[in-house]
Design a protein around this motif. Structure first.
Motif, PDB file in Angstrom:
ATOM      1  N   VAL A  33       0.859  -1.185   0.000  1.00  0.00           N
ATOM      2  CA  VAL A  33       0.000   0.000   0.000  1.00  0.00           C
ATOM      3  C   VAL A  33       0.893   1.231   0.000  1.00  0.00           C
ATOM      4  O   VAL A  33       2.062   1.182   0.394  1.00  0.00           O
ATOM      5  CB  VAL A  33      -0.943   0.042   1.220  1.00  0.00           C
ATOM      6  N   SER A  35       2.526   4.658   1.165  1.00  0.00           N
ATOM      7  CA  SER A  35       2.902   5.207   2.467  1.00  0.00           C
ATOM      8  C   SER A  35       2.098   6.500   2.722  1.00  0.00           C
ATOM      9  O   SER A  35       1.778   7.234   1.776  1.00  0.00           O
ATOM     10  CB  SER A  35       4.395   5.503   2.478  1.00  0.00           C
ATOM     11  N   ARG A  37       1.749   3.665   5.664  1.00  0.00           N
ATOM     12  CA  ARG A  37       0.994   2.431   5.827  1.00  0.00           C
ATOM     13  C   ARG A  37       1.240   1.890   7.231  1.00  0.00           C
ATOM     14  O   ARG A  37       2.202   2.250   7.923  1.00  0.00           O
ATOM     15  CB  ARG A  37       1.349   1.419   4.759  1.00  0.00           C
ATOM     16  N   ARG A  39       1.159  -1.870   9.453  1.00  0.00           N
ATOM     17  CA  ARG A  39       1.026  -3.330   9.481  1.00  0.00           C
ATOM     18  C   ARG A  39       0.518  -3.722  10.858  1.00  0.00           C
ATOM     19  O   ARG A  39       1.029  -3.258  11.883  1.00  0.00           O
ATOM     20  CB  ARG A  39       2.363  -4.007   9.168  1.00  0.00           C
ATOM     21  N   SER A  80       4.809   0.892  11.510  1.00  0.00           N
ATOM     22  CA  SER A  80       4.006   1.943  10.896  1.00  0.00           C
ATOM     23  C   SER A  80       4.897   3.031  10.317  1.00  0.00           C
ATOM     24  O   SER A  80       5.927   3.371  10.891  1.00  0.00           O
ATOM     25  CB  SER A  80       3.065   2.552  11.943  1.00  0.00           C
ATOM     26  N   GLN A 111      -1.957  -5.353   6.152  1.00  0.00           N
ATOM     27  CA  GLN A 111      -1.209  -4.127   5.889  1.00  0.00           C
ATOM     28  C   GLN A 111      -2.141  -3.169   5.148  1.00  0.00           C
ATOM     29  O   GLN A 111      -2.673  -3.515   4.089  1.00  0.00           O
ATOM     30  CB  GLN A 111       0.031  -4.419   5.058  1.00  0.00           C
ATOM     31  N   PRO A 113      -3.479   1.277   4.478  1.00  0.00           N
ATOM     32  CA  PRO A 113      -3.128   2.692   4.612  1.00  0.00           C
ATOM     33  C   PRO A 113      -3.415   3.204   6.022  1.00  0.00           C
ATOM     34  O   PRO A 113      -4.393   2.804   6.659  1.00  0.00           O
ATOM     35  CB  PRO A 113      -4.053   3.371   3.592  1.00  0.00           C
TER      36      PRO A 113
END
Length: 333
Positions: A33, A35, A37, A39, A80, A111, A113
């Motif tokens: 995704v 940035s 982003r 996880r 993050s 994962q 945004p």
């Protein structure tokens, strides 16, 4: 943190048939995704009607295969790109494209945004938050819509359809807590006692509620309503809502078509408010989650919860699509 994660995998075989399996995937294969982003280690997910459709490959929900369903996640940040989310922080991820065009929460890791992520508000435990999930978030939006259009606790009786489902059962609890006179419509006689325990002052059998006549207006009975069903149920509710009433519509389990006239709108001035949880703007999203953690928090959340495993999901999906599911099925990951 392990370099693999377990997930519920939906794909099409060479013949075009939808297949389900539970597999291990490499963390390196998580969808990329833009940035910033985040996880997330998924601690809890849940089963919603949209998830049941996604698990069976419904073309209106799943845009690409293979796919991982799951529109609800409560989890902890692994890493993050956004400084507002710290490693180990508990967060909520619901809606947006999660579980539809983006791999969802029936997975040990996701994962996404950073713009999809909400900090878990004070006053909510992670288990409480997943019992609420998209269902509770949608129910709260429905209540907010009624209030916005002037349907207050003293306005008259408010009807909630599909009453044993996740959205409706939470809506009943919120409305009851706020002092509303709630009538619950259900086609499941075995759930009537639960509905009254959750706060319904009256329970109406679905067959007694639906009016299939072609009369454009029926006797004005309800100040407003929360409709989770659609179809003839919503048609009946439109024709029985009183002057200046409001109906918050958020479901289509009973059908996506709506046969009506303009008379309820022109002669009674009612409002039909559509509720979309997926793309709800972040300021409203934060407001609603804070409400659900405080003055709108249902008292009977545990009474709604049915804890199942990832392996139990196929049977739970079949039950939901057959109309036999009630409450909230939650899945520890």
């Amino acid at each position: 943190m392990a370099d693999t994660y377990r997930c519920f995998w939906v794909e099409k075989d060479a013949a075009g048939d939808v297949q389900q399996s539970i597999i291990d995937r490499s963390v390196a294969d998580l969808p990329t995704v833009e940035s910033p982003r985040v996880r997330v280690a998924v601690r809890w997910t849940a089963l919603n009607y949209k998830d049941a459709l996604a698990a069976t490959g419904h073309p209106g929900i799943v845009r690409h295969f293979p796919h991982v369903p799951g529109i609800d996640v409560i989890g902890e940040v692994i890493d993050s790109d956004d400084p507002q989310f710290a490693t180990g922080q508990t967060v909520i991820v619901t809606g947006h494209e999660l579980g539809t065009s983006h791999h969802g929460g029936w997975s040990q890791q996701i994962q996404v945004p950073a713009s999809w992520v909400v900090p878990l508000p004070q006053g909510l435990a992670p288990r409480e938050a997943i019992i609420l999930g998209t269902a509770g978030f949608t129910a709260a939006q429905c209540v907010q819509a009624l209030q916005h259009h002037g349907v207050e606790s003293g306005s008259g009786q408010v009807v909630v359809t599909g009453a044993s489902g996740g959205v409706a059962s939470i809506a009943i609890q919120i409305l009851s807590r706020l002092g509303y006179d709630v009538a619950a419509v259900s086609g499941k006689p075995d759930q009537h006692s639960r509905l009254k325990r959750w706060g319904a002052a009256e329970v109406i059998d679905r067959n007694d509620f639906i009016d299939e006549s072609k009369r454009p207006l029926l006797s004005a009975r309800y100040a407003g309503g929360v409709d989770t069903v659609g179809g003839t149920t919503l048609e009946t509710l439109l024709r029985t809502t009183a002057y200046r009433g409001c109906i918050a519509a958020c479901g289509l389990a009973g059908g996506h078509e709506l046969q009506t006239t303009v008379y309820p709108f022109l002669l009674r001035g009612i409002t039909l408010a559509g509720i979309d949880s997926a793309m709800c703007p972040m300021p409203q999203r934060l407001e609603i989650w804070n409400r659900l953690a405080s003055d709108w928090k249902p008292a009977g959340l545990e009474d709604l919860a049915n804890e199942i495993s990832l392996d139990d999901l196929p049977a739970a999906v079949d039950s939901m699509l057959a109309g036999k599911h009630s409450g909230r099925s939650i899945v520890p990951m």
